[in-house]
Design a protein around this motif. Structure first.
Motif, PDB file in Angstrom:
ATOM      1  N   TYR A  77      38.882  44.548  37.656  1.00  0.00           N
ATOM      2  CA  TYR A  77      38.737  43.448  36.701  1.00  0.00           C
ATOM      3  C   TYR A  77      40.035  43.151  35.962  1.00  0.00           C
ATOM      4  O   TYR A  77      40.733  44.064  35.497  1.00  0.00           O
ATOM      5  N   SER A 128      31.788  43.251  33.736  1.00  0.00           N
ATOM      6  CA  SER A 128      31.404  43.174  35.146  1.00  0.00           C
ATOM      7  C   SER A 128      31.524  44.539  35.818  1.00  0.00           C
ATOM      8  O   SER A 128      32.605  45.136  35.838  1.00  0.00           O
ATOM      9  N   TRP A 138      32.314  36.429  35.310  1.00  0.00           N
ATOM     10  CA  TRP A 138      33.514  37.267  35.444  1.00  0.00           C
ATOM     11  C   TRP A 138      33.975  37.649  34.042  1.00  0.00           C
ATOM     12  O   TRP A 138      34.675  36.899  33.357  1.00  0.00           O
ATOM     13  N   THR A 139      33.516  38.829  33.582  1.00  0.00           N
ATOM     14  CA  THR A 139      33.831  39.295  32.231  1.00  0.00           C
ATOM     15  C   THR A 139      34.232  40.759  32.284  1.00  0.00           C
ATOM     16  O   THR A 139      34.111  41.427  33.316  1.00  0.00           O
ATOM     17  N   LEU A 166      29.582  42.708  41.443  1.00  0.00           N
ATOM     18  CA  LEU A 166      29.553  41.288  41.775  1.00  0.00           C
ATOM     19  C   LEU A 166      28.506  41.062  42.869  1.00  0.00           C
ATOM     20  O   LEU A 166      28.585  41.677  43.942  1.00  0.00           O
ATOM     21  N   THR A 202      37.031  33.804  33.444  1.00  0.00           N
ATOM     22  CA  THR A 202      36.484  34.520  32.290  1.00  0.00           C
ATOM     23  C   THR A 202      36.109  33.483  31.232  1.00  0.00           C
ATOM     24  O   THR A 202      36.934  32.636  30.882  1.00  0.00           O
ATOM     25  N   VAL A 262      32.860  46.429  41.045  1.00  0.00           N
ATOM     26  CA  VAL A 262      34.075  45.878  40.434  1.00  0.00           C
ATOM     27  C   VAL A 262      34.942  47.031  39.920  1.00  0.00           C
ATOM     28  O   VAL A 262      34.583  47.722  38.961  1.00  0.00           O
ATOM     29  N   LEU A 273      38.853  34.316  39.016  1.00  0.00           N
ATOM     30  CA  LEU A 273      38.336  35.004  40.198  1.00  0.00           C
ATOM     31  C   LEU A 273      38.142  33.965  41.290  1.00  0.00           C
ATOM     32  O   LEU A 273      37.449  32.956  41.095  1.00  0.00           O
ATOM     33  N   ARG A 295      35.835  31.229  39.648  1.00  0.00           N
ATOM     34  CA  ARG A 295      35.197  31.578  38.385  1.00  0.00           C
ATOM     35  C   ARG A 295      36.272  32.024  37.403  1.00  0.00           C
ATOM     36  O   ARG A 295      37.237  32.678  37.805  1.00  0.00           O
ATOM     37  N   VAL A 331      41.984  37.986  42.372  1.00  0.00           N
ATOM     38  CA  VAL A 331      42.005  37.899  40.914  1.00  0.00           C
ATOM     39  C   VAL A 331      43.382  37.412  40.501  1.00  0.00           C
ATOM     40  O   VAL A 331      44.397  38.063  40.827  1.00  0.00           O
TER      41      VAL A 331
END
Length: 541
Positions: A193, A146, A142-143, A149, A216, A190, A198, A214, A162
């Motif tokens: 973001y 992204s 999760w960056t 997914l 970042t 995505v 996440l 998850r 999120v």
């Protein structure tokens, strides 16, 4: 039971060993395309590689014994009743000296990394399709980069949130490439973001069954050291080995797969670090995919062991283990021999021929009579002779002929002589024998992965005119006779057929040679001889 992948090896012995232990268990084997094919007929199931050129006539079910991985590949096999299954290549990565462009990690293709320390994200889908219990795995980090997914789950639908704000519920992919699967991946673009947390929640029939978080990724913060001790004893026998994993984590406990960290290990107690004080990157060990591995070997003394892992700037970790005494008693099992007529198998060809396990090589030089000694049957000599001064003998190496016994008829010797060529046995013990000879004019079935590709562009031996039927003149202890209409085959593929061959029985008196002259009845063309199987009917062994 897979009796061989990507090689020839001990396949016959493995097949029969399995049948002795469990007559009902199926076997399968496939050798390499570029070192001569081994096709159907030997093992119970026909197996093939799942990539590259291949030949399959749908005449029998196929097992993909070395293949690609992932949902779309499995979908192809689940959607075709003739495709019984596929084996992923390989179970774990292996170290290679091939230059694959990454000098600090030359490991390849495993579902697990070299030390079984990291699971390849690409194979994490399999539990969702093959296991009944609920499963959920978020494949992608999760960056801010992204874009898509990919989530593996056997849930009916999943919910994404999120930083605790729900972004929606989603169904599995309906892409055509996944037709046949019970649980295709979730593939979600995505558009929402935000840095932070996440949360992925799985639902089955409306009920929440699983949840995974998850974050970042942050900065490397600590080491988490663990060892593979589940359901096993660490035996103090001087040989037992445990695999340990030093994970590089951030403050949220996220594994940092791109961490550039060297981990140093220390140990106390009756054990040692394998590769310690040796310059093989065992200690310190470089973290790859977020994990630095360690191998710990027990001594012959049982006791408490402590291993510590540290790295510059990170919080260290340690683990305590205990090795245990083990019984050294052996269990003796009554065994009995399985006897058969004694047999030798001889593969004839140039020095670059490939010889199957259980066969003996006979190499020859062009335009020279050849002889070889065998210690079998009390010791004897075999000679291959041209029968006139004008005759020639040409020896051919591996040509990659597809078929069950491609290793014998995929090369050989061709004799061009109006008087024929003689196969002479001298020194055989008195008794009865039979010989099966192979007669096939091989043609190349190579591909880009064949290491002999350049050689195959230059050889011309296989282009010599040859006789399509032979006659054998046999002279043995019982007199002289003729065997006519010996078939000679040609081609690069015998997947659905058999090579030309002839079985001849003869008697040896223990004193005089036995001679078999192979000739073209029209005395015009070449005579192919690829090898032979010689059986002694005088005793069992």
């Amino acid at each position: 039971m897979g009796a061989g992948i990507n090689h020839r090896g001990y396949v016959p012995k493995l097949h029969y060993a399995v049948k002795q232990e469990d007559p009902n268990r199926l076997t399968a084997s496939q050798s390499s395309r570029w070192t001569g094919w081994q096709s159907s007929g030997l093992t119970d199931v026909f197996a093939n590689m799942n990539y590259g050129p291949g030949e399959w006539a749908r005449h029998e079910q196929i097992l993909g014994m070395e293949g690609w991985y992932g949902p779309s590949v499995v979908a192809e096999y689940k959607n075709d009743p003739m495709k019984t299954g596929i084996i992923y290549w390989t179970a774990h990565a292996y170290y290679t000296f091939h230059d694959i462009g990454v000098w600090d990690d030359r490991t390849r293709s495993g579902a697990l990394s070299v030390f079984r320390s990291v699971r390849n994200p690409k194979v994490m889908w399999y539990p969702t399709e093959l296991v009944d219990t609920p499963s959920l795995y978020v494949k992608d980090p999760w960056t801010e980069h992204s874009k898509m997914l990919t989530i593996y789950s056997n849930a009916d639908e999943i919910e994404l949130a999120v930083n605790d704000q729900v972004k929606g519920r989603f169904k599995p992919s309906t892409a055509l490439k996944y037709i046949g699967l019970d649980h295709p991946p979730f593939e979600i673009p995505v558009t929402f973001y935000e840095a932070g947390k996440l949360t992925v929640t799985g639902f089955i029939q409306g009920q929440q069954v699983l949840q995974q978080e998850r974050y970042t990724p942050g900065e490397a913060y600590k080491i988490n050291l663990k060892f593979d001790t589940k359901d096993r004893v660490f035996a103090a026998d001087g040989n037992d080995i445990l695999v340990g994993y030093a994970e590089i984590l951030d403050k949220n406990g996220m594994l940092l797969t791109d961490a550039n960290v060297d981990v140093e290990f220390s140990i106390s107690g009756p054990a040692e670090i394998i590769g310690d004080n040796v310059n093989i990157q065992a200690n310190p060990a470089k973290a790859r995919l977020g994990v630095a591995p360690i191998l710990v070997r027990a001594s012959t003394k049982a006791g408490s062991i402590k291993i510590r892992a540290k790295a510059k700037g990170l919080k260290s970790d340690s683990v305590k283990l205990r090795s245990q005494e083990v019984s050294k008693d052996a269990i003796l099992v009554n065994a009995y021999p399985i006897k058969d007529y004694a047999k030798i198998r001889v593969d004839m060809g140039a020095e670059d021929q490939l010889v199957q396990f259980g066969w003996q090589a006979w190499y020859g030089q062009d335009n020279q009579n050849a002889s070889v000694h065998f210690d079998d049957f009390g010791g004897f000599d075999v000679s291959l002779l041209k029968n006139s001064e004008q005759g020639i003998l040409r020896w051919l190496g591996e040509m990659n002929v597809i078929g069950l016994h491609g290793y014998v008829y995929g090369e050989g010797v061709v004799g061009v002589d109006k008087q024929g060529i003689s196969l002479i046995f001298d020194g055989l013990e008195k008794g009865q024998y039979s010989i099966k000879t192979y007669h096939h004019a091989p043609r190349s079935n190579t591909d880009s992965m064949d290491p002999n590709l350049d050689k195959l562009k230059t050889i011309t031996i296989h282009k010599l005119p040859y006789a399509t039927a032979l006659e054998a003149l046999v002279s043995d202890a019982s007199g002289a006779r003729s065997v006519k209409n010996i078939a000679v085959t040609e081609g690069k593929s015998l997947q659905l057929g058999q090579p030309g061959s002839q079985t001849i029985s003869f008697a040896a008196d223990g004193t005089n040679p036995v001679s078999i002259v192979f000739r073209d009845p029209k005395a015009e063309k070449g005579i192919w001889l690829n090898g032979f199987e010689l059986t002694s009917h005088n005793n069992m062994h």
